[in-house]
Design a protein around this motif. Structure first.
Motif, mmCIF file in Angstrom:
data_model
loop_
_atom_site.group_PDB
_atom_site.id
_atom_site.type_symbol
_atom_site.label_atom_id
_atom_site.label_comp_id
_atom_site.label_asym_id
_atom_site.label_seq_id
_atom_site.Cartn_x
_atom_site.Cartn_y
_atom_site.Cartn_z
ATOM 1 N N LYS A 120 0.862 -1.189 0.000
ATOM 2 C CA LYS A 120 0.000 0.000 0.000
ATOM 3 C C LYS A 120 0.890 1.228 0.000
ATOM 4 C CE LYS A 120 -3.352 -2.829 1.608
ATOM 5 N NZ LYS A 120 -2.531 -4.030 1.492
ATOM 6 N N ILE A 121 0.515 2.244 -0.772
ATOM 7 C CA ILE A 121 1.163 3.556 -0.623
ATOM 8 C C ILE A 121 0.092 4.576 -0.959
ATOM 9 C CG2 ILE A 121 2.227 3.362 -2.924
ATOM 10 C CD1 ILE A 121 4.506 5.206 -1.857
ATOM 11 N N TYR A 122 -0.400 5.230 0.074
ATOM 12 C CA TYR A 122 -1.572 6.087 -0.072
ATOM 13 C C TYR A 122 -1.345 7.424 0.628
ATOM 14 C CZ TYR A 122 -3.871 1.614 -1.021
ATOM 15 O OH TYR A 122 -4.206 0.394 -1.523
ATOM 16 N N ILE A 123 -1.579 8.473 -0.107
ATOM 17 C CA ILE A 123 -1.571 9.825 0.442
ATOM 18 C C ILE A 123 -3.002 10.359 0.360
ATOM 19 C CG2 ILE A 123 -0.652 12.176 0.185
ATOM 20 C CD1 ILE A 123 1.502 10.095 0.989
ATOM 21 N N ARG A 124 -3.478 11.009 1.416
ATOM 22 C CA ARG A 124 -4.844 11.582 1.393
ATOM 23 C C ARG A 124 -4.971 12.585 0.254
ATOM 24 N NH1 ARG A 124 -6.062 14.765 5.792
ATOM 25 N NH2 ARG A 124 -8.218 14.563 5.132
ATOM 26 N N ARG A 125 -6.119 12.577 -0.378
ATOM 27 C CA ARG A 125 -6.305 13.376 -1.586
ATOM 28 C C ARG A 125 -5.889 14.854 -1.436
ATOM 29 N NH1 ARG A 125 -9.602 12.491 -6.215
ATOM 30 N NH2 ARG A 125 -9.712 14.405 -7.429
ATOM 31 N N PRO A 126 -6.308 15.540 -0.352
ATOM 32 C CA PRO A 126 -5.949 16.972 -0.257
ATOM 33 C C PRO A 126 -4.443 17.204 -0.170
ATOM 34 C CG PRO A 126 -7.596 16.374 1.405
ATOM 35 C CD PRO A 126 -7.105 15.102 0.806
ATOM 36 N N LYS A 127 -3.695 16.163 0.146
ATOM 37 C CA LYS A 127 -2.244 16.309 0.345
ATOM 38 C C LYS A 127 -1.430 15.819 -0.848
ATOM 39 C CE LYS A 127 -2.879 17.891 4.458
ATOM 40 N NZ LYS A 127 -2.636 19.322 4.716
ATOM 41 N N ARG A 128 -2.109 15.333 -1.897
ATOM 42 C CA ARG A 128 -1.361 14.822 -3.059
ATOM 43 C C ARG A 128 -0.755 15.965 -3.860
ATOM 44 N NH1 ARG A 128 -6.187 10.703 -4.445
ATOM 45 N NH2 ARG A 128 -5.966 9.584 -2.478
ATOM 46 N N GLY A 129 0.301 15.647 -4.597
ATOM 47 C CA GLY A 129 0.920 16.634 -5.467
ATOM 48 C C GLY A 129 1.915 17.539 -4.756
ATOM 49 N N HIS A 130 2.276 17.192 -3.516
ATOM 50 C CA HIS A 130 3.250 17.994 -2.758
ATOM 51 C C HIS A 130 4.495 17.183 -2.427
ATOM 52 C CE1 HIS A 130 0.313 21.217 -2.308
ATOM 53 N NE2 HIS A 130 -0.573 20.299 -1.997
ATOM 54 N N ARG A 131 4.744 16.189 -3.230
ATOM 55 C CA ARG A 131 5.935 15.328 -3.108
ATOM 56 C C ARG A 131 5.920 14.436 -1.867
ATOM 57 N NH1 ARG A 131 9.487 19.641 -5.531
ATOM 58 N NH2 ARG A 131 9.487 19.130 -7.746
ATOM 59 N N LEU A 132 4.751 14.260 -1.247
ATOM 60 C CA LEU A 132 4.696 13.356 -0.090
ATOM 61 C C LEU A 132 4.791 11.900 -0.539
ATOM 62 C CD1 LEU A 132 2.004 15.271 1.966
ATOM 63 C CD2 LEU A 132 4.406 14.934 2.585
ATOM 64 N N GLY A 133 4.199 11.587 -1.707
ATOM 65 C CA GLY A 133 4.318 10.230 -2.240
ATOM 66 C C GLY A 133 5.769 9.913 -2.567
ATOM 67 N N LYS A 134 6.434 10.862 -3.179
ATOM 68 C CA LYS A 134 7.847 10.673 -3.534
ATOM 69 C C LYS A 134 8.709 10.518 -2.282
ATOM 70 C CE LYS A 134 11.318 13.131 -6.312
ATOM 71 N NZ LYS A 134 11.437 14.208 -7.314
ATOM 72 N N THR A 135 8.448 11.334 -1.272
ATOM 73 C CA THR A 135 9.188 11.229 -0.004
ATOM 74 C C THR A 135 8.945 9.859 0.632
ATOM 75 O OG1 THR A 135 8.985 13.602 0.312
ATOM 76 C CG2 THR A 135 9.512 12.309 2.265
ATOM 77 N N THR A 136 7.718 9.380 0.514
ATOM 78 C CA THR A 136 7.386 8.060 1.075
ATOM 79 C C THR A 136 8.111 6.959 0.305
ATOM 80 O OG1 THR A 136 5.241 8.913 1.772
ATOM 81 C CG2 THR A 136 5.465 6.517 1.678
#
Ligand SMILES: CC(C)(COP(=O)(O)OP(=O)(O)OC[C@H]1O[C@@H](n2cnc3c(N)ncnc32)[C@H](O)[C@@H]1OP(=O)(O)O)[C@@H](O)C(=O)NCCC(=O)NCCS
Length: 185
Positions: free
Chosen positions: A88-104
């Motif tokens: 699983k790799i999930y970022i809450r929708r309002p927080k997407r697009g701020h490189r949090l997925g990439k950091t994860t």
């Protein structure tokens, strides 16, 4: 600052389940429909299911950004095979697009570096187009189709994606974070 909290306690498991419910309703109902989402949440992301997974080699981490729980990642490292599954790799929708997925993803890659694991793999729904494009941008390659019968009359109709740790993604940057570090910024 972004940090990653390993999930162990009942409260942390409840937080994962809460995040799963929010993210799956929002993201997966348009892709696989409400009935399959309900089935999969109960089978794979209930408190009972996550507790069982934690006893069976899964590791869950809550992604915390500026004091807020913004997502989570679940991985299954296999040192013998030198491979790690991103389950699983999930970022809450309002927080997407701020490189949090990439950091994860960088956090996961650091786990691989620390443990000498060479391959990251995952499966992704064939209609999850945005995430497939994101994975390719992050340096994964599509190695084929996989269909899994998950019971209840449902299947997971996925692509299998892989990334080897010696290949750099075009948008990925370096993997220079210190091994052992659980904090990324
Ligand atoms: C997939 C997901 C984890 C990505 O996280 P994110 O925080 O939105 O993505 P990021 O902001 O970290 O993206 C980082 C980079 O990817 C690029 N990017 C973002 N979306 C992209 C897309 N669809 N296609 C190509 N590149 C993309 C960004 O421009 C950025 O590039 P840069 O670092 O060179 O500027 C997130 O969107 C998500 O949780 N999606 C829903 C759940 C899901 O499908 N998860 C995967 C299950 S298999």
């Amino acid at each position: 600052m972004t940090s990653f909290q390993a999930v162990h306690s009942a409260e942390q498991i409840t937080e994962v389940v809460t995040l799963a419910y929010e993210i799956w309703q929002e993201h997966y109902v348009p892709i696989i429909g409400q009935r399959q989402v309900d089935y999969m949440l109960e089978k794979f992301q209930s408190e009972r299911a996550v507790t069982e997974q934690l006893r069976n080699f899964y590791e869950y981490y809550i992604v915390i950004h500026q004091g807020q729980n913004v997502g989570y990642v679940a991985v299954v490292p296999n040192r013998l095979q030198s491979a790690l599954l991103i389950s699983k790799i999930y970022i809450r929708r309002p927080k997407r697009g701020h490189r949090l997925g990439k950091t994860t993803l960088r956090f996961v890659e650091n786990i691989c570096l620390q443990r000498g694991i060479k391959l990251i793999w995952l499966t992704v729904n064939k209609n999850n187009a945005h995430s497939i494009a994101w994975y390719l941008r992050m340096g994964f390659r599509n190695v084929g189709s996989t269909i899994a019968d998950i019971g209840g009359g449902f299947v997971m109709d996925d692509f299998r994606l892989e990334k080897t740790m010696d290949q750099q993604s075009s948008g990925g940057g370096s993997l220079m974070n210190a091994p052992g570090q659980l904090l990324c910024s």
